[in-house]
Design a protein around this motif. Structure first.
Motif, short mmCIF file in Angstrom:
data_model
loop_
_atom_site.label_atom_id
_atom_site.label_comp_id
_atom_site.label_asym_id
_atom_site.label_seq_id
_atom_site.Cartn_x
_atom_site.Cartn_y
_atom_site.Cartn_z
N ARG A 106 -46.06 -0.25 -0.61
CA ARG A 106 -45.86 -1.43 -0.76
C ARG A 106 -46.11 -1.98 -2.09
O ARG A 106 -47.22 -1.60 -2.64
N THR B 85 -47.00 -5.19 -4.29
CA THR B 85 -47.13 -6.84 -4.67
C THR B 85 -47.15 -7.05 -5.60
O THR B 85 -48.05 -6.79 -6.43
N ASN C 163 -41.14 -7.49 -2.02
CA ASN C 163 -42.56 -7.89 -2.44
C ASN C 163 -43.46 -8.06 -1.61
O ASN C 163 -43.34 -8.96 -0.65
N GLY C 164 -44.51 -7.18 -1.39
CA GLY C 164 -45.59 -7.11 -0.64
C GLY C 164 -45.26 -6.92 0.86
O GLY C 164 -45.89 -7.39 1.80
N GLY D 178 -47.58 -5.90 -10.88
CA GLY D 178 -48.16 -5.74 -9.52
C GLY D 178 -48.89 -4.69 -9.10
O GLY D 178 -49.32 -3.61 -10.04
#
Lengths: 481, 64
Positions: free
Chosen positions: A409, A411, A427-428, A455
């Motif tokens: 993941r 983010t 994203n995320g 991120g």
């Protein structure tokens, strides 16, 4: 560290009365063998089958394959050919039933009335004048009865000392164990159940060849060498303690001993000490095989599966049945027990990562691309520009195992001041690592300013959803002639 | 001659105390003191090393 010799009552040779003796080193070992009994009454961790408690044991599912008959056909003029008749087909059942539950427990530190723990012979001044019994402290108790037994629970096996641990068995009623539930089945088509004269047959007619169950090692206390027999004045040679409630000296029973010892074992074996924590997995890198190994077999087609049934001149029926012999399908899977810290399977060891591309005053588009590849490597590619640079990359994120067993993941926040664009795998959101995941920031405009993605990158295992590693990623592209 | 009460021996001819149903405080204290005087002591210490009980025991020489 202070190991004490607890006292107990024993009849001198040839006598019926009992005297107080300190346990010998062997006697203490025999007491410690009873630790498994204490642990088994309420183990931590424990295994549950199904439900929602705890987490799935990593490495599942167990895959069971078997063959089903095809659908039957009917015709009013003649038999459908084999090509016209639906084929037998393979069915796959996945079993992910094993869940590991860790209770959050704390190490007991109390000492009720300072007399909670066993008595030992004591003289404050070394003389017989003041000789007597002294209660152990909680530290004495840990040093004498807890720390020496912790390592005995790992390593696998089903001996008395392993009580409270779990293993896989094909027995429906294993000795000195309790069946917890079914981990998986190995089914095969029941070839003998299909008959052309019975077309249409029910497509699925299986034999349950093997039931793989999880069992808890669970010996009775009478198995201990401390058991004196049902007719003895004292049933067990267990340590004595001072009962402040009744103001009397008593000898422990297995039940009172287990109640005293169990909380300590639950703490140390259930996560309180990484070096001693018990864990379970299926085919993992850590641990040893404990019990029977799961093997999937299926009837593999040999010869014709095509069958016909003439009912009357207006009813010609056909159906394909599984036929052949059982053969092993896929790789076996072992239920494992492990004691100690888990191996690191994935890591962003060289993070934080950065990748940048800049035209450095010259013309030309710039791309900064970051990949988490299904080959187990993170890298930066396409960092065109002048220069293209990266740090921390490439890096091997998958140390051992299969990429598809993990999810990544990223983010991030994006800042596009220079007319750039972003191409993102997401994203995320968690993304399976069985597919290469790519994030890219590009700049082909002449707008002055930097384009950036900054991120937090995380990776977790699919089975337990536990995050294994994380780092930051900084990507930028600046085409600025 | 035995000492009798209501026909029951209380002290027999062989000096055996018999049929005593209870003891008064003075007798209890006397017996207790006799046991204490034997000085057979069992001390109980708690885990902090504090002596929490001192038990005076009758001497049982028959059992070594």
């Amino acid at each position: 560290m202070t190991v004490r010799a607890p006292v107990y009552m024993l009849a001198p040779l040839g006598e019926t009365y009992k005297q107080v003796y300190p346990f010998s080193a062997q006697g203490v070992t025999e007491i410690n063998d009873l630790a498994g009994y204490a642990f088994a009454l309420n183990p931590n961790p424990r295994i549950e089958i199904g439900g929602t408690n705890g987490t799935l044991a990593a490495g599942q599912p167990f895959v069971d394959t078997w063959w089903s008959a095809g659908a039957s056909t009917t015709d009013v003029t003649n038999f459908d050919t084999a090509a016209e008749t639906p084929n037998v087909f393979k069915v796959t059942d996945n079993y992910s039933n094993i869940r590991i539950v860790y209770d959050s427990v704390t190490l007991p530190t109390g000492d009720t009335n300072n007399t909670q723990y066993p008595l030992y012979l004591y003289s404050p001044d070394g003389t017989e004048v003041n000789a007597g019994f002294r209660a152990m402290s909680v530290t004495d108790f840990i040093d004498t009865f807890v720390l020496p037994v912790l390592d005995s629970f790992g390593g696998g096996g089903q001996t008395f000392q392993k009580s409270g641990t779990y293993y896989m068995t094909t027995s429906a009623a294993p000795a000195n164990a309790t069946i917890i539930g079914t981990a998986a089945l190995n089914q095969e088509a029941n070839v003998a159940a299909y008959a052309a004269s019975s077309i249409p047959e029910t497509p699925t007619q299986n034999n349950n060849i093997t039931t793989y169950s999880i069992a808890k090692v669970n010996y009775p206390a009478t198995t201990s060498v401390l058991w004196e027999g049902a007719t003895a004045p004292l049933l067990y040679d267990l340590p004595m303690y001072f009962d402040s409630g009744t103001e009397s000296i008593k000898q422990h029973t297995p039940a009172t001993w287990a109640a005293l010892l169990n909380p300590f074992l639950r703490f140390y074996l259930g996560g309180g000490s990484s070096a001693h924590t018990i864990s379970y997995n299926v085919n993992g890198a850590d641990g040893v095989t404990n019990g029977t190994v799961f093997t999937d077999t299926a009837i593999t087609t040999a010869g014709s599966t095509y069958n016909t049934r003439f009912v009357n001149a207006d009813d010609y029926r056909t159906q394909e049945f599984p036929t052949g012999t059982a053969t092993v399908q896929g790789a076996s899977k072992a239920f494992k027990i492990h004691q100690g810290a888990l191996s690191t399977l994935v890591a962003f060891a060289s993070g934080p990562y950065s990748a940048s591309a800049s035209s450095n005053g010259l013309s030309g588009s710039c791309n900064s691309t970051f990949n988490v590849r299904n080959t187990g490597v993170c890298d930066a590619t396409g960092t065109s520009g002048n220069p293209g640079t990266s740090s921390g990359l490439p890096d091997t994120w998958l140390i051992t195992g299969a990429a598809a067993d993990y999810e990544v993941r990223f983010t991030y926040t994006q800042t596009l001041n220079g007319g750039g664009t972003v191409t993102s795998a997401g994203n995320g959101v968690w993304l399976n690592c069985g597919t290469t995941r790519t994030w890219k920031v590009s700049d082909s405009s002449n707008t002055i300013g930097t384009n950036n993605i900054l991120g937090f990158l995380e990776i977790r295992d699919v089975a337990t959803l536990t995050i294994q590693s994380s780092t930051t990623v900084d990507m930028s592209a600046d085409q600025d002639p | 001659m035995a000492l009798k009460i209501n026909g029951l021996d209380v002290v027999s001819d062989t000096y055996v105390l018999s049929n005593v149903a209870n003891t008064d405080v003075t007798t209890q204290t006397t017996i207790n003191s006799a046991i204490i005087n034997q000085n057979n002591i069992l001390r109980i210490y708690d885990s902090a090393g504090t002596e929490i009980r001192t038990l005076f025991c009758a001497n049982a020489t028959a059992q070594p």
